[in-house]
Motif scaffolding. Sequence first.
Motif, PDB file in Angstrom:
ATOM      1  N   ASP A   1       5.969   7.046  -0.359  1.00  0.00           N
ATOM      2  CA  ASP A   1       6.104   6.303  -1.608  1.00  0.00           C
ATOM      3  C   ASP A   1       5.617   7.206  -2.732  1.00  0.00           C
ATOM      4  O   ASP A   1       4.412   7.346  -2.953  1.00  0.00           O
ATOM      5  CB  ASP A   1       5.308   5.009  -1.558  1.00  0.00           C
ATOM      6  CG  ASP A   1       5.571   4.105  -2.755  1.00  0.00           C
ATOM      7  OD1 ASP A   1       6.441   4.433  -3.586  1.00  0.00           O
ATOM      8  OD2 ASP A   1       4.900   3.065  -2.863  1.00  0.00           O
TER       9      ASP A   1
ATOM     10  N   HIS B   1       1.945   9.335  -3.906  1.00  0.00           N
ATOM     11  CA  HIS B   1       0.629   8.753  -3.647  1.00  0.00           C
ATOM     12  C   HIS B   1       0.463   8.125  -2.260  1.00  0.00           C
ATOM     13  O   HIS B   1      -0.637   7.712  -1.917  1.00  0.00           O
ATOM     14  CB  HIS B   1       0.302   7.712  -4.725  1.00  0.00           C
ATOM     15  CG  HIS B   1       1.173   6.491  -4.651  1.00  0.00           C
ATOM     16  ND1 HIS B   1       2.423   6.464  -5.187  1.00  0.00           N
ATOM     17  CD2 HIS B   1       0.973   5.294  -4.080  1.00  0.00           C
ATOM     18  CE1 HIS B   1       2.967   5.286  -4.955  1.00  0.00           C
ATOM     19  NE2 HIS B   1       2.109   4.557  -4.278  1.00  0.00           N
ATOM     20  N   TYR B   2       1.524   8.064  -1.431  1.00  0.00           N
ATOM     21  CA  TYR B   2       1.391   7.376  -0.147  1.00  0.00           C
ATOM     22  C   TYR B   2       2.313   8.000   0.895  1.00  0.00           C
ATOM     23  O   TYR B   2       3.481   8.288   0.606  1.00  0.00           O
ATOM     24  CB  TYR B   2       1.739   5.896  -0.302  1.00  0.00           C
ATOM     25  CG  TYR B   2       1.612   5.095   0.976  1.00  0.00           C
ATOM     26  CD1 TYR B   2       0.414   4.506   1.330  1.00  0.00           C
ATOM     27  CD2 TYR B   2       2.703   4.937   1.830  1.00  0.00           C
ATOM     28  CE1 TYR B   2       0.289   3.771   2.500  1.00  0.00           C
ATOM     29  CE2 TYR B   2       2.587   4.206   3.003  1.00  0.00           C
ATOM     30  CZ  TYR B   2       1.378   3.630   3.328  1.00  0.00           C
ATOM     31  OH  TYR B   2       1.258   2.910   4.484  1.00  0.00           O
TER      32      TYR B   2
ATOM     33  N   ALA C   1      -1.990   6.291   7.638  1.00  0.00           N
ATOM     34  CA  ALA C   1      -1.512   6.219   6.257  1.00  0.00           C
ATOM     35  C   ALA C   1      -2.491   6.968   5.368  1.00  0.00           C
ATOM     36  O   ALA C   1      -3.704   6.805   5.489  1.00  0.00           O
ATOM     37  CB  ALA C   1      -1.398   4.764   5.810  1.00  0.00           C
TER      38      ALA C   1
ATOM     39  N   GLN D   1      -3.333   7.732   1.295  1.00  0.00           N
ATOM     40  CA  GLN D   1      -3.026   7.166  -0.005  1.00  0.00           C
ATOM     41  C   GLN D   1      -3.988   7.711  -1.047  1.00  0.00           C
ATOM     42  O   GLN D   1      -5.188   7.818  -0.795  1.00  0.00           O
ATOM     43  CB  GLN D   1      -3.146   5.650   0.072  1.00  0.00           C
ATOM     44  CG  GLN D   1      -2.809   4.935  -1.189  1.00  0.00           C
ATOM     45  CD  GLN D   1      -2.731   3.424  -0.975  1.00  0.00           C
ATOM     46  OE1 GLN D   1      -2.533   2.961   0.136  1.00  0.00           O
ATOM     47  NE2 GLN D   1      -2.887   2.682  -2.027  1.00  0.00           N
TER      48      GLN D   1
ATOM     49  N   ASP E   1      -5.339   0.216  -6.492  1.00  0.00           N
ATOM     50  CA  ASP E   1      -5.986   1.137  -5.574  1.00  0.00           C
ATOM     51  C   ASP E   1      -7.414   1.400  -5.996  1.00  0.00           C
ATOM     52  O   ASP E   1      -8.134   2.113  -5.327  1.00  0.00           O
ATOM     53  CB  ASP E   1      -5.233   2.463  -5.527  1.00  0.00           C
ATOM     54  CG  ASP E   1      -3.931   2.365  -4.754  1.00  0.00           C
ATOM     55  OD1 ASP E   1      -3.745   1.363  -4.049  1.00  0.00           O
ATOM     56  OD2 ASP E   1      -3.114   3.281  -4.862  1.00  0.00           O
TER      57      ASP E   1
END
Length: 109
Positions: free
Chosen positions: A9, A12-13, A24, A26, A39
């Motif tokens: 994404d 940032h992810y 994951a 992030q 966040d």
Amino acid sequence: LGLHLRFVDGDHYALFQVGAAKLALQVARPAGLDLPVADDLVAPTTERGASVLVAFAVKDVDRWCATLKERGVSISREPADYPWGDREFSVHDPDGHVLIFHGPSKGRA
């Protein structure tokens, strides 16, 4: 490590998977139009410095939340459904790190 990139994404992810395990990564950033959940749950603060976020996949988010409440755990963010199809809630551990419990939203269960 054998990690396979499953989802990205923006900048940032990223979600990786190896077997049944998922990882994951992030970058903490403030909420915005494309990010309904801030966040800043994990952003560094003067009180606690840098933080980490650990997410647990569970089958029944609401049951986990109720169980933790019964055990006296303070809930940072109550269970809610999100556009990406998950239902989540979060708590902070004593050191300020975020624990997210997520599973299918009620519409996907």
